[in-house]
Each structure stands twice: as C-alpha cells, then as structure tokens.
Design a protein around this motif. Structure first.
Motif, PDB file in Angstrom:
ATOM      1  N   THR A 135       0.869  -1.170   0.000  1.00  0.00           N
ATOM      2  CA  THR A 135       0.000   0.000   0.000  1.00  0.00           C
ATOM      3  C   THR A 135       0.908   1.223   0.000  1.00  0.00           C
ATOM      4  O   THR A 135       1.872   1.286   0.761  1.00  0.00           O
ATOM      5  N   PHE A 136       0.598   2.187  -0.855  1.00  0.00           N
ATOM      6  CA  PHE A 136       1.459   3.353  -1.025  1.00  0.00           C
ATOM      7  C   PHE A 136       0.827   4.593  -0.403  1.00  0.00           C
ATOM      8  O   PHE A 136      -0.379   4.644  -0.138  1.00  0.00           O
ATOM      9  N   LEU A 137       1.649   5.601  -0.158  1.00  0.00           N
ATOM     10  CA  LEU A 137       1.239   6.796   0.577  1.00  0.00           C
ATOM     11  C   LEU A 137       0.019   7.496  -0.012  1.00  0.00           C
ATOM     12  O   LEU A 137      -0.818   7.995   0.724  1.00  0.00           O
ATOM     13  N   ASP A 138      -0.118   7.545  -1.327  1.00  0.00           N
ATOM     14  CA  ASP A 138      -1.228   8.265  -1.939  1.00  0.00           C
ATOM     15  C   ASP A 138      -2.431   7.384  -2.269  1.00  0.00           C
ATOM     16  O   ASP A 138      -3.399   7.866  -2.869  1.00  0.00           O
ATOM     17  N   ASP A 139      -2.403   6.117  -1.881  1.00  0.00           N
ATOM     18  CA  ASP A 139      -3.514   5.212  -2.187  1.00  0.00           C
ATOM     19  C   ASP A 139      -4.778   5.600  -1.416  1.00  0.00           C
ATOM     20  O   ASP A 139      -4.714   5.985  -0.249  1.00  0.00           O
ATOM     21  N   GLU A 140      -5.902   5.472  -2.086  1.00  0.00           N
ATOM     22  CA  GLU A 140      -7.192   5.591  -1.406  1.00  0.00           C
ATOM     23  C   GLU A 140      -7.624   4.172  -1.081  1.00  0.00           C
ATOM     24  O   GLU A 140      -7.713   3.325  -1.974  1.00  0.00           O
ATOM     25  N   VAL A 141      -7.860   3.922   0.197  1.00  0.00           N
ATOM     26  CA  VAL A 141      -8.208   2.575   0.633  1.00  0.00           C
ATOM     27  C   VAL A 141      -9.571   2.577   1.317  1.00  0.00           C
ATOM     28  O   VAL A 141     -10.022   3.603   1.840  1.00  0.00           O
ATOM     29  N   ILE A 142     -10.182   1.407   1.300  1.00  0.00           N
ATOM     30  CA  ILE A 142     -11.454   1.182   1.987  1.00  0.00           C
ATOM     31  C   ILE A 142     -11.240   0.020   2.945  1.00  0.00           C
ATOM     32  O   ILE A 142     -10.686  -1.021   2.553  1.00  0.00           O
ATOM     33  N   ALA A 143     -11.686   0.184   4.182  1.00  0.00           N
ATOM     34  CA  ALA A 143     -11.613  -0.883   5.174  1.00  0.00           C
ATOM     35  C   ALA A 143     -13.027  -1.401   5.424  1.00  0.00           C
ATOM     36  O   ALA A 143     -13.922  -0.630   5.774  1.00  0.00           O
ATOM     37  N   THR A 144     -13.215  -2.696   5.210  1.00  0.00           N
ATOM     38  CA  THR A 144     -14.503  -3.343   5.446  1.00  0.00           C
ATOM     39  C   THR A 144     -14.386  -4.170   6.714  1.00  0.00           C
ATOM     40  O   THR A 144     -13.435  -4.933   6.876  1.00  0.00           O
ATOM     41  N   VAL A 145     -15.370  -4.013   7.597  1.00  0.00           N
ATOM     42  CA  VAL A 145     -15.301  -4.608   8.931  1.00  0.00           C
ATOM     43  C   VAL A 145     -16.404  -5.643   9.122  1.00  0.00           C
ATOM     44  O   VAL A 145     -17.536  -5.438   8.685  1.00  0.00           O
ATOM     45  N   LEU A 146     -16.053  -6.729   9.792  1.00  0.00           N
ATOM     46  CA  LEU A 146     -17.031  -7.739  10.187  1.00  0.00           C
ATOM     47  C   LEU A 146     -16.785  -8.089  11.654  1.00  0.00           C
ATOM     48  O   LEU A 146     -15.666  -8.488  12.013  1.00  0.00           O
ATOM     49  N   LEU A 147     -17.799  -7.928  12.476  1.00  0.00           N
ATOM     50  CA  LEU A 147     -17.722  -8.375  13.864  1.00  0.00           C
ATOM     51  C   LEU A 147     -18.001  -9.872  13.854  1.00  0.00           C
ATOM     52  O   LEU A 147     -19.098 -10.304  13.496  1.00  0.00           O
ATOM     53  N   GLU A 148     -17.001 -10.666  14.202  1.00  0.00           N
ATOM     54  CA  GLU A 148     -17.139 -12.114  14.138  1.00  0.00           C
ATOM     55  C   GLU A 148     -17.829 -12.685  15.368  1.00  0.00           C
ATOM     56  O   GLU A 148     -18.675 -13.562  15.260  1.00  0.00           O
ATOM     57  N   LYS A 149     -17.459 -12.188  16.548  1.00  0.00           N
ATOM     58  CA  LYS A 149     -18.118 -12.661  17.766  1.00  0.00           C
ATOM     59  C   LYS A 149     -17.816 -11.726  18.918  1.00  0.00           C
ATOM     60  O   LYS A 149     -16.848 -10.961  18.893  1.00  0.00           O
ATOM     61  N   VAL A 150     -18.662 -11.823  19.928  1.00  0.00           N
ATOM     62  CA  VAL A 150     -18.465 -11.107  21.193  1.00  0.00           C
ATOM     63  C   VAL A 150     -18.452 -12.173  22.274  1.00  0.00           C
ATOM     64  O   VAL A 150     -19.332 -13.039  22.315  1.00  0.00           O
ATOM     65  N   GLN A 151     -17.434 -12.118  23.113  1.00  0.00           N
ATOM     66  CA  GLN A 151     -17.286 -13.104  24.184  1.00  0.00           C
ATOM     67  C   GLN A 151     -16.904 -12.357  25.445  1.00  0.00           C
ATOM     68  O   GLN A 151     -15.788 -11.812  25.536  1.00  0.00           O
ATOM     69  N   GLY A 152     -17.819 -12.290  26.391  1.00  0.00           N
ATOM     70  CA  GLY A 152     -17.572 -11.515  27.608  1.00  0.00           C
ATOM     71  C   GLY A 152     -17.392 -10.052  27.251  1.00  0.00           C
ATOM     72  O   GLY A 152     -18.223  -9.457  26.572  1.00  0.00           O
ATOM     73  N   ALA A 153     -16.274  -9.468  27.680  1.00  0.00           N
ATOM     74  CA  ALA A 153     -15.986  -8.059  27.389  1.00  0.00           C
ATOM     75  C   ALA A 153     -15.155  -7.912  26.114  1.00  0.00           C
ATOM     76  O   ALA A 153     -14.748  -6.814  25.774  1.00  0.00           O
ATOM     77  N   ARG A 154     -14.932  -9.018  25.396  1.00  0.00           N
ATOM     78  CA  ARG A 154     -14.077  -8.982  24.205  1.00  0.00           C
ATOM     79  C   ARG A 154     -14.897  -9.073  22.925  1.00  0.00           C
ATOM     80  O   ARG A 154     -15.902  -9.775  22.872  1.00  0.00           O
ATOM     81  N   ALA A 155     -14.422  -8.366  21.914  1.00  0.00           N
ATOM     82  CA  ALA A 155     -15.020  -8.417  20.583  1.00  0.00           C
ATOM     83  C   ALA A 155     -13.922  -8.797  19.595  1.00  0.00           C
ATOM     84  O   ALA A 155     -12.784  -8.336  19.713  1.00  0.00           O
ATOM     85  N   PHE A 156     -14.277  -9.637  18.636  1.00  0.00           N
ATOM     86  CA  PHE A 156     -13.325 -10.141  17.651  1.00  0.00           C
ATOM     87  C   PHE A 156     -13.766  -9.687  16.261  1.00  0.00           C
ATOM     88  O   PHE A 156     -14.885  -9.996  15.836  1.00  0.00           O
TER      89      PHE A 156
END
Length: 114
Positions: free
Chosen positions: A48-69
């Motif tokens: 990935t280069f300094l001038d790249d436009e990037v998109i981050a796609t997120v998926l919450l896989e699970k929540v366990q207690g106070a933790r999220a993955f």
C-alpha cells in the motif's frame, strides 16, 4: 520505498472498528463504553502506497464476555491489500474497567440486513 507503515494499517483498522461500533450501537451504549485494542494480526497481500485511497470493510465475528473479535479487509479498489484479525476489550467509560455489553446491544450487530 513509498509504502505505508504498520501504524497506517492499525489506524485504518481502529477507525473502521470504531465507526462500525458507532453505526450499530445505541447512542447510550456508545457514550457508556470505550474500546481498547488487545491484539492485531495483519496479513499483508499487496503493498500500500502513501497516496492510495483505501477502503476498510469490517465484520464483527463474535463477542465473548468483554471482548469483541473483528475481521477487517483493506482494499484499494478490488485489490485486497491486507486482512486483519483483531480483538478488542470493551471498557466502562465511568469505571475504566472491562465491561460486558448487554445482549440487546450485541444482537444489533448480528441482525440480518433489512
């Protein structure tokens, strides 16, 4: 070499995860909770280069207690640049101690799209 460094990837992941949280969680939960990153595991696919436009796609896989993955994919157009697995600890904003989310809050993240 003109590549971004690890800090850039981590910033993108943090921004994406927190944006995801604010989008789906009720306002009172957003106000009452903070998130602390516990672990990031990055698999680099392409530079990935300094001038790249990037998109981050997120998926919450699970929540366990106070933790999220979470799984986050960072793309430049259709190209996958990096895949990130991360774990986060939910913190009570008042006490600064780990906090479990109410089931009603967690369920909002796993409802099928309407």
């Amino acid at each position: 070499m003109g590549h971004v460094n690890n800090a850039s990837y981590l910033k993108w992941v943090q921004d994406a995860v927190l944006s995801h949280w604010r989008k789906f969680a009720p306002e009172e939960a957003v106000t009452a909770h903070l998130w602390v990153a516990l672990k990031h595991e990055i698999t680099y696919r392409k530079p990935t280069f300094l001038d790249d436009e990037v998109i981050a796609t997120v998926l919450l896989e699970k929540v366990q207690g106070a933790r999220a993955f979470y799984a986050t994919v960072i793309r430049r157009g259709e190209e996958v640049l990096a895949e990130v697995k991360s774990s986060w600890c939910c913190i009570d904003a008042a006490t600064l101690r780990p906090a479990r989310l109410a089931t009603s809050v967690v369920e909002r993240f796993f409802r099928p799209a309407a």
